[in-house]
Design a protein around this motif. Structure first.
Motif, PDB file in Angstrom:
ATOM      1  N   GLY A 124       0.830  -1.209   0.000  1.00 42.91           N
ATOM      2  CA  GLY A 124       0.000   0.000   0.000  1.00 42.91           C
ATOM      3  C   GLY A 124       0.860   1.253   0.000  1.00 42.91           C
ATOM      4  N   ILE A 127      -6.503  -3.999  -4.240  1.00 45.15           N
ATOM      5  CA  ILE A 127      -6.692  -3.731  -2.803  1.00 45.15           C
ATOM      6  C   ILE A 127      -6.083  -2.365  -2.443  1.00 45.15           C
ATOM      7  N   SER A 128      -4.883  -2.093  -2.957  1.00 40.74           N
ATOM      8  CA  SER A 128      -4.279  -0.776  -2.716  1.00 40.74           C
ATOM      9  C   SER A 128      -5.180   0.330  -3.227  1.00 40.74           C
ATOM     10  N   THR A 158      -7.966   0.832  -0.791  1.00 41.08           N
ATOM     11  CA  THR A 158      -7.485   1.410   0.471  1.00 41.08           C
ATOM     12  C   THR A 158      -7.141   2.886   0.304  1.00 41.08           C
ATOM     13  N   ASP A 165     -10.218   5.008  -0.115  1.00 42.16           N
ATOM     14  CA  ASP A 165     -10.883   5.230   1.170  1.00 42.16           C
ATOM     15  C   ASP A 165     -10.224   6.333   1.978  1.00 42.16           C
ATOM     16  N   SER A 166      -8.915   6.488   1.789  1.00 41.50           N
ATOM     17  CA  SER A 166      -8.185   7.454   2.608  1.00 41.50           C
ATOM     18  C   SER A 166      -8.292   8.878   2.063  1.00 41.50           C
TER      19      SER A 166
END
Ligand code: GDP
Ligand code: ZN
Length: 305
Positions: A104, A291-292, A295, A298-299
């Motif tokens: 990530g 997935i990264s 993530t 989302d941030s």
């Protein structure tokens, strides 16, 4: 002249003959439309004039930046700080062990590099510590990133393995060095510039607290041409200029698939006919990268733009 170091109140600038001057910014020097907290950054090409009355050097102008890398101000999300400018490439120091860099973190770095159009190199240090498990992880990482055109290198600052090849990649280029605490950046700089004597971490310091009290970037000329910009204290580059719904454009392998999504405002999560999700199913997009993507997405705050 080129800015080699900035402390916020004064700047170290170098002229074409290689002489350094300590300069200040003249009066209300302002660049129009710029919301950064620092008007001048390391790597900037500036005009410097001598003030005969005060016998000081003044920065009176700046040449347009070819590119630059930003960081969100820790105190205010809407203010940013220019880390460095006029870069040829950026180099991420990572490790698979002691401590392990997450994918990530790497992807966040790569997105930032894409967003600023700065070519990226990822170097895995501490190769001397890798067991077959880490060697396998390295192979997988190469499998994911090399087809996208990213350069992956494995080195050991301790044993010297891979250093010579890395130096070839750096030669005659201006390279921004980044990476989280404990990966060996200071050790590497000390190896390349032994005269600097930078402080390196002991094992118990990996949290990074207490090291580097300053966050000022600094540029060092490489022995065979080119320069390295060190950014102590800056472990993670925020993705300051990327709106949430555009994030996928900074994932190289997704970028080409996006036009094939059924909906042109597809964010590649739940939409039917999403080419990115199809890519994940058929292996064109790795699960790790997807997935990264989720993530990092989302941030990013919804209303930051
Ligand atoms: P920085 O926070 O990125 O500047 O990391 P440092 O240069 O301070 O290094 C952190 C720790 O890793 C120190 O204890 C170094 O001695 C160690 N280290 C650096 N490079 C290597 C390497 O190639 N192999 C091993 N085994 N340890 C290393
Ligand atoms: Zn989609």
């Amino acid at each position: 002249m080129v800015v080699y170091k900035s402390t916020g109140s004064w700047y170290s600038v170098k002229d074409e003959d290689g002489s350094f001057y300590k300069a200040r910014i003249k009066g209300k020097f302002k660049i129009e439309g710029l919301t950064s907290t620092n008007p001048i950054a390391v790597g900037d090409h500036v005009k410097v004039e001598h003030d005969p009355i005060e016998d000081t050097w003044m920065i009176t102008g700046i040449k347009d930046r070819r590119n630059y890398i930003n960081r969100i101000s820790p105190h205010n999300r809407h203010q940013h700080h220019i880390v460095a400018s006029n870069l040829d490439q950026s180099l991420l120091f990572a490790t698979l062990k002691e401590p392990k860099t997450s994918l990530g973190f790497i992807d966040r770095f790569l997105c930032t590099s894409e967003a600023y159009s700065v070519p990226a190199i990822i170097v895995f240090n501490k190769k001397d510590l890798y067991f077959p498990k880490e060697e396998d992880q390295l192979l997988r990482i190469r499998e994911i990133y090399e087809p996208m055109g990213y350069h992956i290198a494995a080195i050991s600052v301790v044993s010297g393995e891979g250093i010579e090849n890395l130096m070839k990649l750096l030669s005659n280029k201006v390279t921004l060095l980044s990476g989280h605490s404990g990966v060996g950046k200071s050790s590497f700089i000390n190896k390349v510039f032994p005269e600097l004597g930078l402080k390196t971490l002991t094992v118990s310091d990996w949290s990074g607290k207490g090291k580097h009290s300053t966050t000022f970037a600094e540029m060092f000329d490489l022995p065979d041409g080119g320069a390295l910009i060190d950014t102590p204290g800056i472990r993670e580059m925020g993705i300051v200029d990327v709106p949430k719904d555009e994030l996928s454009h900074y994932f190289r392998e997704m970028k080409d698939l996006i036009p094939q999504c059924k909906y042109n405002n597809c964010v590649h999560i739940n939409e039917p006919g999403c080419a990115v999700k199809e890519g994940v199913n058929d292996g064109t997009v790795s699960e790790e990268r997807y997935i990264s993507y989720l993530t990092i997405r989302d941030s990013i705050e919804d209303k930051s733009y």
